[in-house]
Design an enzyme around this catalytic site. Sequence first.
Site, mmCIF file in Angstrom:
data_model
loop_
_atom_site.group_PDB
_atom_site.id
_atom_site.type_symbol
_atom_site.label_atom_id
_atom_site.label_comp_id
_atom_site.label_asym_id
_atom_site.label_seq_id
_atom_site.Cartn_x
_atom_site.Cartn_y
_atom_site.Cartn_z
ATOM 1 N N ARG A 54 -10.737 -3.778 -21.675
ATOM 2 C CA ARG A 54 -10.196 -5.008 -22.255
ATOM 3 C C ARG A 54 -10.705 -6.184 -21.430
ATOM 4 O O ARG A 54 -10.615 -6.157 -20.198
ATOM 5 C CB ARG A 54 -8.672 -4.965 -22.215
ATOM 6 C CG ARG A 54 -8.059 -6.271 -22.681
ATOM 7 C CD ARG A 54 -6.587 -6.156 -22.824
ATOM 8 N NE ARG A 54 -5.907 -6.179 -21.540
ATOM 9 C CZ ARG A 54 -4.620 -5.941 -21.387
ATOM 10 N NH1 ARG A 54 -3.880 -5.609 -22.450
ATOM 11 N NH2 ARG A 54 -4.056 -5.992 -20.209
ATOM 12 N N CYS A 62 -2.150 1.696 -26.943
ATOM 13 C CA CYS A 62 -2.231 1.689 -25.471
ATOM 14 C C CYS A 62 -1.010 1.029 -24.827
ATOM 15 O O CYS A 62 -0.964 0.872 -23.611
ATOM 16 C CB CYS A 62 -3.508 1.023 -25.004
ATOM 17 S SG CYS A 62 -3.629 -0.695 -25.522
ATOM 18 N N GLU A 86 -1.958 -7.003 -31.080
ATOM 19 C CA GLU A 86 -0.760 -7.322 -30.292
ATOM 20 C C GLU A 86 0.045 -8.436 -30.934
ATOM 21 O O GLU A 86 1.150 -8.743 -30.503
ATOM 22 C CB GLU A 86 -1.164 -7.804 -28.892
ATOM 23 C CG GLU A 86 -1.988 -6.823 -28.123
ATOM 24 C CD GLU A 86 -2.381 -7.361 -26.758
ATOM 25 O OE1 GLU A 86 -1.706 -7.041 -25.785
ATOM 26 O OE2 GLU A 86 -3.365 -8.121 -26.694
ATOM 27 N N ASP A 100 3.181 -6.049 -26.419
ATOM 28 C CA ASP A 100 3.197 -7.414 -26.940
ATOM 29 C C ASP A 100 3.518 -7.448 -28.429
ATOM 30 O O ASP A 100 4.204 -8.353 -28.900
ATOM 31 C CB ASP A 100 1.848 -8.097 -26.662
ATOM 32 C CG ASP A 100 1.810 -8.662 -25.253
ATOM 33 O OD1 ASP A 100 2.798 -9.296 -24.847
ATOM 34 O OD2 ASP A 100 0.811 -8.433 -24.548
ATOM 35 N N HIS A 147 0.820 -1.209 0.000
ATOM 36 C CA HIS A 147 0.000 0.000 0.000
ATOM 37 C C HIS A 147 0.853 1.257 0.000
ATOM 38 O O HIS A 147 0.533 2.241 -0.651
ATOM 39 C CB HIS A 147 -0.887 0.018 1.250
ATOM 40 C CG HIS A 147 -2.284 -0.395 0.936
ATOM 41 N ND1 HIS A 147 -3.077 -1.041 1.826
ATOM 42 C CD2 HIS A 147 -3.020 -0.234 -0.174
ATOM 43 C CE1 HIS A 147 -4.249 -1.275 1.286
ATOM 44 N NE2 HIS A 147 -4.244 -0.805 0.067
HETATM 45 C C1 PEP Z 1 0.377 -4.267 -24.664
HETATM 46 O O1 PEP Z 1 0.690 -5.441 -24.858
HETATM 47 O O2 PEP Z 1 0.921 -3.300 -25.226
HETATM 48 C C2 PEP Z 1 -0.695 -3.940 -23.712
HETATM 49 C C3 PEP Z 1 -1.145 -2.730 -23.562
HETATM 50 O O3 PEP Z 1 -1.145 -4.963 -22.955
HETATM 51 P P1 PEP Z 1 -0.368 -5.480 -21.638
HETATM 52 O O4 PEP Z 1 0.822 -4.624 -21.422
HETATM 53 O O5 PEP Z 1 -1.337 -5.399 -20.526
HETATM 54 O O6 PEP Z 1 -0.026 -6.879 -22.038
HETATM 55 MG MG MG Z 2 -0.575 -7.041 -24.134
#
Ligand code: PEP
Ligand code: MG
Length: 958
Positions: free
Chosen positions: A727, A891, A820, A844, A584
Amino acid sequence: MFELTVQCVRMHQTAADKAAALEKLARTLVADGLVRDGYLAGLMAREAQGSTYLGQGIAIPHGTPQTRDQVRSTGIRLLHFPEGVDWGDGQRVYLAIGIAARSDEHLQVLQLLTRALGEDDLSLALQEVTTAESILELLKGGTPALMLDDRLVTLGVAADDVEELLWHAVRLLKRTACVSPGFASGLPLVQALPLGQGLWWLSSAQAVLRPGLSFVTPARPLALQGQPVTGLFCLASQGEASQALLQRLCDLLIAGRGAELGKASSSYTVLRALGGEVAADWPQARVALVNAHGLHARPAQILAELAQCFAGEIRVRLADSGCAAVSVKSMTKLLALGARRGQVLEFLAEPDIANDALPALIEVVATGLGEAVEPLPAAPEPSPEIPDRLLDQAPPPLPLPIGERVQGVAASPGIAIGPALIRTHRALEYPQRGESPQVELQRLGVALEQVVADIGALLEKTHVPSIRNIFTTHQALLRDPALREEIVGRLEQGFSAEAAWVDEIDAAARQQEALDDVLLAERAADLRDIGRRVLAALLGCEAEAEPDEPYILVMDEVAPSDVATLDRERVAGILTARGGATAHSAIIARALGIPAVVGAGEAVLGLAGGTLLLLDGEQGQLQIAPDEAGLAQARAACEQRRRHQDEADARRLEPAVTRDGHAVEIAANLGSSDEAATAVALGAEAVGLLRTELVFMGHSQAPDQMTQQAEYSRVLAALDGRPLVVRTLDVGGDKPLPYWPLPAEENPFLGVRGIRLSLQRPEILDTQLRALLAAAADYPLRIMFPMVGGVEEWHAAKSRVDRLREAIPAKNLQVGIMIEIPSAALIAPVLAQEVDFFSIGTNDLTQYTLAIDRGHPTLSAQADGLHPAVLQLIDMTVTAAHACGKWVGVCGELAADNLAVPLLVGLGVDELSVSARSIALIKARVRELAFEDCRHLARRALVLPGAQAVRALVMEHC
Ligand code: PEP
Ligand code: MG
């Protein structure tokens, strides 16, 4: 904290000899990012000092203290050698448990294993197992032995009826952590079994944590069902653990000796008769453990061997810990104590051998059990300022040289420079016995109310949701009726309010810490935190004054309220010896924007107060007394960062529009539902990625539809009409869920993860989709599926939404996918015709395009999303989407990379989703750019040879 999951196990290994096995182990630890290459030398050196063979075909290789700096993060890996490996001295190892630990954390592993080591045929079973799950089962071991010692016997309880007597018996089981709160409800008095001779028996297996038997006798005659009650047994039943005891009790009753128990005047008599722990009145001696790494395998072995020289029983326990004493002759029992440096061992020896055995044992422990040891520092003077009997004894401060760099865990980003303010908790004296239960209860009531009111005042001052949540939890804990009930019981036994409170909180915190779930275990800090506050209130202590100069707070472990009450203007940074990034305190430090490095090791507590520190919360690094040049550089960087941040913050709520009028939406990535309002306040125009697996991780079991719906509704309400991109669960690969155990895979990143897993467990996906659709109402909800690799997966997932939508209509819904996997980008023209949007997960996408594990310790730096190959895939995705009138977001972390922003904008990405704290800076970055320039730059980048060339190009032009 170590976690033992199937992901830690590698089956079907072979090794020609011990050296080859160690090499294999080191390679596994390195590949999994736990250690650096140099750790192998540490493993070898440790074996050279003495074998790490533990018994029963198990070895526990670990590095030497000198190679601790090679540890990147705490963890263990288990290699299964079905054919065995010769470990020297005629020992054969079938399971090598490699430990990566910076301090004495490996004792936890030993504690995990010791139960299993008691099993006779473990070595054989280890040769025969074929799955990782069975290995973990074996290591858990059989049912623990029945607990029965003097803590579980109370004679002459002042009970008015049998119900009260039973209540006392249950409390004994609770206090020794044999049962959890639901136990009592499984014990209806009508089911009590008369054993004859005044004795009664009740048992339940409900809410049992470990088997235990309590025995209580009433102070005055009681009766049940018309028969006398002179003694009541209460069994917390688990497996076969009570068989031997039952046999003994039957023999006793048949011999007509049951009445002895009801009349017994000492617990010793009862325990002797029943075969329980009877060491209570043996001669005792205490000694503090001085070994730097605690009572680990080698010193434990030396101690056990010495004890075996004496022809009688010798036991040991951690002094004042409330734990049962264990046989010193058993190495595994010794390891199970988990004793750390500084903790006091209490030895008890049978009277016949005590005079010889105790001095010998004290001597061997005091001199380090065969290891070179540093003496313990003198005990600190008790101070009324910082009460804390609730924390473990302060670890010994070891000197850290000037200029030394210390690697810890990055907990909250930013650079901080300032003098160290060392705050260690010290013990405070208080009376054990109270005036009267009524007076003590009244005192405690006043203190509790005072603390509740203090926390109320803190709540009013803060609007940060994560901090508010913690304080609300603290208030709930302070009002917890079960906690109060236990304390009242202690007060009635004559304890002072302070002693009753401290003991109860300590027991509750220990119980919490013993939980397997890391997140839940870390919540013990909350209990200890309120424990300190109430104790301080009872003793009328003032809070310690903070110095005026901005300083770096150095503590063993920072309690949540410590951080939350800190003045951001004065505390430049936080450094802790213990703790992890999920504690925390780390969460709060991030929320407050205070740079923090945690888990930097005990040595930081040995720093002299006022030592200048340079702390880098992003790298998790600390520099002791840096030189002038280093300081000047850090200060200049800080100042520049601060100015830039201020300017960006001032315009955080304005849209991000390039100099030539091209708008880009800037959204926030969230990992919890209560961050949404903060994200909006920090300038988020939408949530571009709600990682729902993190929302799930905030629960100790899979949240049901209503729980999820409430979480999603909270985010939508906070966004107040701004879009929310959610997601669906992305579990598997590097993201395990504790309550969703997955089979071990050779290559989890290329295995069943993301949408593949969800489609294998459609009921979980459907529950989540139902919760989302129900929460959406008229709000703009966007649902996307992770790790989609082809059209079939998209169809399978989308059809589930379509079916559920018939029953739960959501008016403003878009459904899309994450890009991804390169295959998805390459068929983007096909997918774009069907999806509503794409969100590119560059983390990814980069790993799969460049074939570099995103967490790889040595290669991940090369996993650069600005590689032209990745940019090409982004370009294909955007082009395909725009041709069909669909939008594209990014993202992954690349969206928050200053050099990547011009290229992503130039490639036509419509939305950048970044962590809430980065929003203002990314908006500022977009405003510096001209869209046309970015487009040209992006075209040039696409045909460059590599990521470095791309970075150089961007640096040259913007
Ligand atoms: C990514 O793979 O860029 C993504 C946003 O997902 P995560 O980092 O949660 O795998
Ligand atoms: Mg990912």
